[in-house]
Scaffold this active site. Structure first.
Site, PDB file in Angstrom:
ATOM      1  N   HIS A  42      -1.416 -15.092 -16.182  1.00  0.00           N
ATOM      2  CA  HIS A  42       0.600 -15.492 -15.764  1.00  0.00           C
ATOM      3  C   HIS A  42       1.111 -15.564 -14.715  1.00  0.00           C
ATOM      4  O   HIS A  42       2.092 -15.584 -14.420  1.00  0.00           O
ATOM      5  CB  HIS A  42       1.352 -15.074 -16.801  1.00  0.00           C
TER       6      HIS A  42
ATOM      7  N   LYS B 266       5.552   5.599  12.105  1.00  0.00           N
ATOM      8  CA  LYS B 266       6.524   6.769  11.768  1.00  0.00           C
ATOM      9  C   LYS B 266       7.030   7.735  13.554  1.00  0.00           C
ATOM     10  O   LYS B 266       8.289   7.955  13.204  1.00  0.00           O
ATOM     11  CB  LYS B 266       5.622   8.205  11.482  1.00  0.00           C
TER      12      LYS B 266
END
Length: 556
Positions: free
Chosen positions: A392, A517
């Site tokens: 779904h 980072k």
């Protein structure tokens, strides 16, 4: 050094793929002999890959490709502790983490099994102390809640196993009255959710960081430490941290500097990659605290069972090898860039998320292990959701949109069967009806002639036609428990290695996570300056980033 795509075996597969693309699965599935030939079994686990776009000769060619890539030699090097992680000059020995005490695994000439079991024994003893009430918090109350602080491999794998065992008939009763939560995201909302409703007096925090420098994890650890200290005012700081915080780390010095007692640090090793660390103290400690160490032993035994199958079974009946070769075929030769994992078991709600990291961080590379740019695409985009929820959500796309090879995972037995009076089938049979139907729907599709026979109006034919010929494989297990959970984990870990071995990659480093980072450090410094008394102007960034940061600082 030549790349695998330069070999005759690769070129034969490229040529062969053109003819396979012209043959619909509707035709292939009519060949009963072919269907039975494209199955493999191990201890009750059935792999059916007859709905893949392959012929028996395709598999022959893929095994020839594996030979050209030196798959068996690379597998041996991995199992004997050679430094196959070349860029970091490390062995790859997560298989030793689930080894029985009577086995031997060598890394740099040393048997690592005794050291592994010393840590496991320490985990078992600590878990028993906490679970029995022998270990108490700073105010003398027993610990019944654990917050595991970690990110990436320090979080996704343990969370997957935790969810898989939450409703297991053996594991669930062992967790009665206990709570395990995970804190990964540095977003303070995640901290709020993790700590909401908890009592500091009965809470233990586990800080999971190999280096004890991971920015997100350490900020979260400091935040939880502050929460504990504020919630336990009147208790000595060192007592609060000693009784309420432990660590899983290789950086003993940094952990003790943080305030955690040396005896409360559980070690692991640099030959264990983060995404392969579930079977180390990273996963074993929180899971043992929640479910008890005997349940965790079953999980480790299941992983070891699949390790033995991977290293010992002939390639043609070797489930991780077959999965890996099919992944290479779909990605490199049929041109499918994604793969969807569809477990028809709600317990595996976090499995796809874990395999996203295991697979995409391992094989999402652009150069070979020797550093040569690759002229072929590697790695796949992994996503998934338990059935029938996914039906779904995104099944529309995989049935009538893009072709996405699918992997269905199902279980013969439900841990909690329900059969309502008056219903035609049990709830589990309803679930498994979809498990069996969806692969055929993807393979066969629905033709216009079938729509005409059903009397569907002509103007709806284009909308209701299903092209089919969408590849999938199915894995059917007897039941989901701690042992089979370990088998599933190791199966997917090894299939990732197989694909990397064939593609010629280093599947065990992850340099791609570094750049963002580094740039974040620069942004962090700028934000600190701009929020300070000096209100420093934003400098050193492009116009777009500068504009966004200015908007952020004005609005926040």
């Amino acid at each position: 050094m030549s790349l695998i795509n330069e070999t005759p075996q690769w070129k034969r597969l490229e040529e062969h793929s053109q003819s396979v693309k012209q043959t619909h699965l509707r035709t292939l599935m009519q060949d009963t002999e072919r269907c039975f030939a494209l199955m493999a079994e191990h201890k009750g686990i059935l792999l059916d890959y007859s709905r893949e776009n392959v012929l028996p000769e395709t598999m022959d060619m893929l095994f020839d490709l594996a030979g050209a890539a030196g798959l068996e030699d690379k597998r041996t090097k991995m199992g004997t502790g050679q430094h196959i992680n070349a860029t970091e000059d490390r062995a790859v020995m997560h298989i030793a983490l689930r080894s029985p005490k009577n086995k031997q695994f060598l890394v740099d000439g040393e048997d690592v099994v005794p050291e592994i079991h010393a840590v496991l024994d320490k985990v078992a003893a600590f878990a028993e102390k906490v679970r029995s009430g022998q270990w108490v918090g700073a105010t003398g109350k027993a610990i019944n809640t654990v917050v595991a602080i970690g990110i990436g491999g320090s979080f996704l794998g343990p969370e997957f196993v935790y969810e898989a065992l939450r409703t297991d008939p053996e594991a669930a009763p062992q967790a009665a009255g206990r709570t395990l939560r995970f804190l990964a995201n540095v977003d303070p909302v995640d901290t709020q959710r993790a700590l909401s409703g908890l009592n500091p007096e009965t809470t233990l925090a586990i800080v999971v960081s190999k280096t004890f420098t991971t920015a997100e994890t350490m900020l979260n650890a400091r935040t939880v430490r502050q929460w504990l200290l504020e919630g336990l005012k009147g208790q000595a700081r060192d007592v609060v941290i000693r009784q309420h915080m432990v660590a899983v780390s290789t950086a003993v010095g940094k952990a003790t500097d943080f305030g955690i007692s040396a005896e409360n640090i559980f070690g692991f090793w640099d030959w264990v990659g983060g995404r392969f660390s579930v079977c180390s103290a990273v996963g074993v400690l929180p899971l043992a605290l929640q479910y008890g160490y005997p349940v965790v032993q079953q999980f480790l035994a299941g992983a070891h069972d699949m390790d033995a199958h991977f290293f010992e079974a002939p390639l043609r009946g070797n489930i991780p090898v077959l999965l890996g070769l099919l992944g290479v075929w779909n990605s490199s030769f049929l041109g499918h860039p994604a793969r969807v994992i569809l477990p028809y078991a709600q317990g595996l709600v976090r499995f796809a998320a874990h395999i996203q990291q295991v697979d995409m961080e391992s094989n999402g590379k652009r150069v070979s292990v020797e550093g040569q740019p690759l002229p072929y695409a590697c790695g796949e985009i992994i996503f998934g959701e338990p059935g029938t929820n996914g039906q779904h959500s995104f099944y529309q796309l995989i049935h009538q949109g893009r072709v996405v090879p699918a992997e269905f995972i199902g279980y013969c037995k439900s841990p909690h069967p329900v059969f309502l009076e008056g219903e035609v089938v049990s709830n589990h049979d309803e679930l498994m009806s979809n498990f069996f139907a969806q692969p055929d729907a993807l393979a066969y599709g629905k033709t216009v002639s079938e729509l005409m026979a059903e009397g569907v109006p002509a103007h709806l034919h284009p909308h209701k036609e299903f092209p089919g010929n969408r590849p999938s494989l199915s894995l059917l297990f007897p039941e989901l428990n701690a042992f089979s959970c370990g088998q599933l984990l190791a199966m997917y870990e090894h299939r990732v290695a197989v694909q990397g071995f064939v593609w010629g990659l280093n599947s065990f480093d992850q340099w791609g996570v570094e750049l963002g980072k580094v740039l974040a450090n620069k942004v962090r410094s700028q934000l600190a300056s701009s929020r300070g008394q000096a209100e420093a102007p934003i400098t050193g960034f492009n116009a777009s980033t500068t504009c966004m940061m200015q908007k952020y600082l004005k609005t926040a």
